[in-house]
Each structure stands twice: as C-alpha cells, then as structure tokens.
Design a protein around this motif. Sequence first.
Motif, short mmCIF file in Angstrom:
data_model
loop_
_atom_site.label_atom_id
_atom_site.label_comp_id
_atom_site.label_asym_id
_atom_site.label_seq_id
_atom_site.Cartn_x
_atom_site.Cartn_y
_atom_site.Cartn_z
N LEU A 1 -0.73 12.27 -8.09
CA LEU A 1 0.60 11.85 -7.67
C LEU A 1 0.80 12.08 -6.17
CD1 LEU A 1 2.74 13.19 -10.67
CD2 LEU A 1 2.30 10.80 -10.09
N TRP A 2 0.38 13.23 -5.67
CA TRP A 2 0.48 13.49 -4.24
C TRP A 2 -0.32 12.47 -3.44
CZ3 TRP A 2 2.80 16.84 -0.70
CH2 TRP A 2 3.66 17.78 -1.24
N LEU A 3 -1.55 12.21 -3.87
CA LEU A 3 -2.39 11.24 -3.16
C LEU A 3 -1.76 9.86 -3.17
CD1 LEU A 3 -5.03 10.57 -1.69
CD2 LEU A 3 -6.09 10.21 -3.93
N ALA A 4 -1.25 9.43 -4.34
CA ALA A 4 -0.63 8.12 -4.42
C ALA A 4 0.61 8.04 -3.52
CB ALA A 4 -0.25 7.83 -5.88
N ALA A 5 1.40 9.12 -3.50
CA ALA A 5 2.61 9.13 -2.66
C ALA A 5 2.25 8.99 -1.18
CB ALA A 5 3.40 10.41 -2.91
N ILE A 6 1.23 9.71 -0.75
CA ILE A 6 0.84 9.66 0.66
C ILE A 6 0.32 8.27 1.02
CG2 ILE A 6 -0.80 10.57 2.34
CD1 ILE A 6 -0.55 13.28 0.85
N VAL A 7 -0.52 7.71 0.15
CA VAL A 7 -1.08 6.37 0.41
C VAL A 7 0.04 5.33 0.47
CG1 VAL A 7 -2.53 4.54 -0.54
CG2 VAL A 7 -3.35 6.89 -0.53
N VAL A 8 0.96 5.37 -0.50
CA VAL A 8 2.06 4.40 -0.52
C VAL A 8 2.93 4.55 0.72
CG1 VAL A 8 4.18 3.77 -1.73
CG2 VAL A 8 2.08 4.14 -3.01
N ASP A 9 3.22 5.80 1.09
CA ASP A 9 4.09 6.04 2.24
C ASP A 9 3.44 5.55 3.54
OD1 ASP A 9 6.46 6.86 3.29
OD2 ASP A 9 6.08 8.99 3.17
N LEU A 10 2.18 5.92 3.75
CA LEU A 10 1.50 5.51 4.98
C LEU A 10 1.26 4.01 5.01
CD1 LEU A 10 -1.09 8.41 5.39
CD2 LEU A 10 0.98 8.04 6.71
N ALA A 11 0.86 3.42 3.88
CA ALA A 11 0.60 1.98 3.86
C ALA A 11 1.89 1.19 4.04
CB ALA A 11 -0.07 1.60 2.54
#
Length: 801
Positions: free
Chosen positions: A561-571
């Motif tokens: 979940l943390w990884l997905a959140a960071i990827v979505v936020d940065l992308a």
Amino acid sequence: MELFLDLVFVYAFLSVTDLMAENFRIEGLFQGVLVVLLLWRCWSSYTLLGNVVRLDRGFMRPLIFGLAATILLIGIATPVIFTDRPGGLFGPMIFVVAFLLAQSSALLILTYTVSDRTRRPLLRAWLPFSGGAILLLSGALLPRHLPSDVDGGSVQLALFFAATAVDFIGVRALGTGTWRIVSVPHWAERHRLVMLIALGETIISIGTSRGLIGDPPITWSVIAGSALSLVVVAVLWWRYFDIAGFAAEQALEQRPAATRSRLGRDAHTVLHVVMIVGLVLTALGLKRALSSVEPDTAHRWDLLSALVLYGGVLVYLLGQVALERRTIRLLGRSPLLGIVLVTALVPIAVRLPAVGAVGLLAAILTSMVLADLTVFRRRHHVLHRQAAQAAVRAATSGVTPKELFLDLVVVYTFIQVTVLMTRHPTGVGVVQALAVLSVLWVAWSLYTQVGNVLRSESIPVRLSALLVVALTLTIGIAIPQAFDVVPDGLPGPLIVVICYITLRMLHLTALLVLSRDRIPRAQLLRAGVPNVAALVLLVFAALASSRPHAPAGLSQLVAGLWLAAIVVDLAGGYLVVRRFWQVTSAKHWTDRYALIILIALGEAVISAGVAVFGRPISWSVIVAVATSMALLATLWWAYFDTDAIVAEHVMRDRARNQRVALARDAYTYLHLPMIIGLMLLAFGLRRTLDVVSDPSGPARDPLGYALLFAGVVVYLLANQAFWWRIQHEIRWVRATGILLVAILAPATNRLPPLWALTILTAVTAAVIMIDSRRAGELRRRLHEPPPSTILTDVRPVNPVR
C-alpha cells in the motif's frame, strides 16, 4: 561553503545541550555557557573571515573542509571537556587543541590575505588569542597534576573562564581598528543564519528529548508538550525575524564606514551571543520538560529545570531589547512586557508540572505577539519602518525566514528517518524509512513551489507556515513508529498519515487560492484525483499497521500500500505539474533545493557525531571522523562546484513551460534519489563509526557497510542524471567512478570498517577531483556563487583565488 561549516556548528550546539543535561546543576550550566562562548568566538572568527575573503575559491575550499572536521571534533569532545572518560585520549586536551587550531587558522588566513596597511593592527589580535591559549592549555593539563586535596574541576573551570574573558575583553580592548565590515548584507545575514541554527538546535532538542531510539510511547502529553514548546520557539523566531534582525542590518547600512565596525561588533558579535546563550538554555529547559511529561519521569522536572527554561527566555529577550536599543535607538514594548511577565510568573511556574510550565510560558510569549498587533500597534509600526528596507530585500531576493524555519524541522525529520532505520536495522526497515522519506519529500517540494509564488510575509501566511511546521514536527516525532504500535502509546502510523493528509489539504487550499484567477477550480480538483487516491492508500496502510497484534503477512500488504501510494502520488504529480505549477524565481527555486542538499549533508554530519557520542575518543575515532568529513565534503563538491551554478543559469534562461518542466524533472524528481543516497550514507556512517568507536562490540556491521557504499552510488547516479537533464551530457569520469565504487563494495567486504571507509573516501575524492580538473574551463566561465546563496547576492571585495 559557509553554510556547510554552519551544519557542523549545529552538532556542536547539540553537544553543549547534552553536556549540560548530563551534568544538570549550577556548575554544569556554567560549563555549558563557557563552551557556548568559545564556540561563538570560533564561529564569529569565520564569519569575519568570510566577510573579507572568498571561502569558496582556490585553496580555501579544502582548508574550510579540514576546519569543518576540526569543529566536528570539538563537538565530539565537548561532553568530555570537564570530565575525561577512561579508555581513550585525554578529552580536555582534544577539545583545547582542536579549538586553538580552528581559531589560529582563521587568524592566519586573515593575516595572510589582508593588505599591508590592515595587517599591522590585525597582528595585535594575536595577543588576546595567545593569552587565552595559555590559559586553556593550563586548564586542560594542570588539574591532572594537582594534589588530591585540591579540587581540580574548580581550577579547570576557573582557568577556562579566565581564557574566555581574556579573549572577549582583549578583542574589545583592541577596538575595531583591526577589522572592517566589508559587506553589510553578508555580515547581517550570517548572524541571522546563526540565530536560525540555534533555533534549529532548540527544535531538535524538543524532538530528541526522550532520546534517539524511537521506543518510548507517544502519548497526548508528549504531543501537547511538543506543540507548546514549538509555540515558544516560534514566538522567539517571530520576534527576531519580524524586526530585530533586519533592523540591525539597516542600521549598519546607514552608518558611515568609520563607525560601522563598532556597531557591528556591539550589535552582532556581542549582543547576538547573549541571545544564543538564551536559546541554548531554553533548549535545555524544553528538553528537561518534555522528558518529564509522563508520570514515571515527572520527578525530573524540578526547581532548577523551571528556572533554566524561564531564565533562558529571559536572557534571550534581554539580548533582543539591547539589540534594538543599540541599533535603532528604540525599545520594543512587547519584549519589555515579556520580560516583566516571565519574571513575575516564575514563582507560579516552579509549582506547575512540566507541561503546565511550558504552556504558561507559551501563553506569555503569545501575549507579546498579540500586544504588538493591538495595544502596541503604533510603536510596532514605527519599529517596522526601521527595518522595512532590509526585510523587503530578504523577502523578495531569495529564501525567506519562514521557509528556513520550516527547514529546521526538516533537519529533525531527516534525523528521525535514520532513527527508524536504526530501530529496524534490516532491509525491510530501510525500505520503510525510504518510504517515509519519499512522502516527506513530496510535501516539502509542494510547499517549495508555493513559496516560489507566494512571497508574502503577512500574518496569515506566517501563521499558516507555523501550522505546517507544527504538523511536520509531529510527523517527525512519530516517524520511528510509523509502521508499528508501541504499547501504551498512540498509533504512530495514524499520527504520520493524518498529519501528512492535513499538510496536503493545506497545500491544496493554498493552490486553490493562488490559482483562482488562472485555472478553473473544477479542473484543478480533477487534477488532484491521483493525490487523493494516494492518500486513501496511505490511510488503509495506517489502519492496517495500527492493529496491536497484526498477523505476519499484513506487513507485506502495508508495504504494498505504501509503495502504491508513493507511485500514484509521484506519477500523478508528474502529469499535472507542468499545467499548474509556476516558477517565478529561478534563483529562489535552485536555492531551495541546494539548501535541502545541505540539510541532508548536515544530517549525515549529525549521524557521524551521534555514533561516537559518549564513547572514549581514540585515534581510530579521530581518523574515522576526519575521513567521514572528507567523504561528505567530496559529495558537497560534486554538487556545488559546477552543477548547482550551471543549473541555476539554465533555469533562469528557460521560458515558462520549459522552466517548469526542468524544475519538475531536474529538481522535484531527480533530487529525491540524491536525498535518498545521503540518508543511506548517513545511516552507513552511523553504523560504521559505531563499530569503530566500540572495540568491545561486533567487528562488522554488514547492513551499515552495504548502505555506506550504496548511499554514495545512489547519490552519484542521481547527480549524473541531474547533469544529463540540464546539459544532456554524460560525464564519463564520474560514470566510471560510480562503477568503481560499486565494484569496491564486495571487494572490500572483509576489510576492517575503517579501512573500507578510507578506501571509499579516497576513490570517491579521486574521481571527483579528476572530473573537477576536466571542468576547469567551465568553472572559469561561470560566475562563482556568492558566499551565501540563501538570502542575498553579496560578494566580499577581497577574494582569494
């Protein structure tokens, strides 16, 4: 270059607070004040030097790096200056020799660089230095040879006091004929920055009041006490940067050259040290208060603790009143009100518990600000006019004081990221720490963009900035517990995520206000959908992490979940930045990111000092500290020698859309891996120096060793990518060096940690030096950056080439 030196003084001031905390009685407080005065003399010598010569040219760079290592050694030796620890070198002598080396180097450089007409009166400055040196050496050596019935500690303290008095009184007796203020903005800015350093040390003391292990539970008392303590620090910051700091600069500019140095000596060299002493005592008092907020630690809060806290604020306000009186011949009524209230309410404060005493002090100081806005409004406006010109210049020419105040808290959050790694010294713990670092980076970069557009210093803007600072501090307190729950404490994951969501909502509100006439609100809200999705993922991750007895497999879900959140936020941010962002000032933008690199380097310096704190100082420790500083100086050089200057020029020359795209790619996204590299390096240095300074412990630390090399590789790779984005060029020397460092990691795996650190430093330094020599022509064509690229663009007249 001077800011790199300032980073080391942050650790030195922290060491003074720890010295007084370990020996918390009247004698210990007196010892701490003496060390502050000695550190101040050292800092002021280099401020004068930077005002006369260029510290960022020629042979001055490696010399200043060596002196930074010396000052770090002073900070490491501070806890043993009066009480030597067995098993190592003689602590008092290490402190004295390092201090004298730093002071004599400044005098030698000044004597060498000034004109013949100025050199003769400057030679007289060696007289008080020599007298103080004899007394300091006597204070270090004599107590060991005294009879057993003589109190050697009292003799040592008396000799150190005499040395400090000789130094200060001697310099004042010589008058101002031995030196001149060449650049008023540079001189005033350096003293404003050292005030920020002392305020930053106070904030770090608030956050680390319960240690650097991250295990104590986070309770409502801790959060309330930290918030009230931040109010205290914020009002002290507000009062200085509202009027006093800029009024002193404007008064200096209006003075003729013949009397300017005398005013600079009195207002800055003398009166600022009074405020610095007040801030150090305040930091100690707040540290004592916040370590006493729980019932089982309430006994630590005693009469002396309350007197130190209130006395520190009182000393600070007295210094500020004297500063305003000396510079603009006016007295601010709110500081006088504060002095009266603090003095009158001390009898009540000593009877209150720790949080109550801090809350009362916060209320007193807040009443000062309210009085300025109401009953003292007319006098406050008169004082403002005395500082208007310098304040406007600072607010419009570069990074503002409120942004620098936020960065002080960012320093603390970076420290806490390494604490999280230390608390969970595994690969998973490192990944968790980098995940928290990434969301901190997103928040910081968003507020950097707002600061680039919003240059106002109005009261609503300042209050909003203070709210951002408070939320960031709360995140920092909870970072070590961002992925688990400590018994009897609040859930750390929820604290981190809720404060982060609040930060993002505040940013969205600011963006709506700033863009209301340029971008339709509906379009702006649609663009925020990826950010909302990322925040929802973080909420689910926090809820899952906050379960007291979570199953083992849940940690993988949380990580996902943390990884997905960071990827979505940065992308998502990458796609919308070019449409909605503005970069109105290229210099401000590049200065902000240069400063965050310096902050990360400073955190690495603090990590190196923390690793050997409280350990006996051996030759191995001295070599390891010097080698660590050489490595950090090399990485500083890799960025600031040419890259930062070229990037600023390219940013300045680009049109609007191209500038925004470059700001997004080269700074917001490519600076993140540079920060990650420096955080990995900071953790690696901490673990490596911990092994070197503890011969009885394990001989190796595989994780620390791996991250030591990985940090350098990641930083240099990101630096190479940054260069390619701004110049579309690959520097093959550095690319070869990155490959060589990566090969050295397994090749030196079985060597002792100190040998591995030395080889890594030597190879990295050799690569950067070779590449720097190849870029000699580029460097000559560039305009060198000013001594400080934070607030002003000022160059001393007498450069050293």
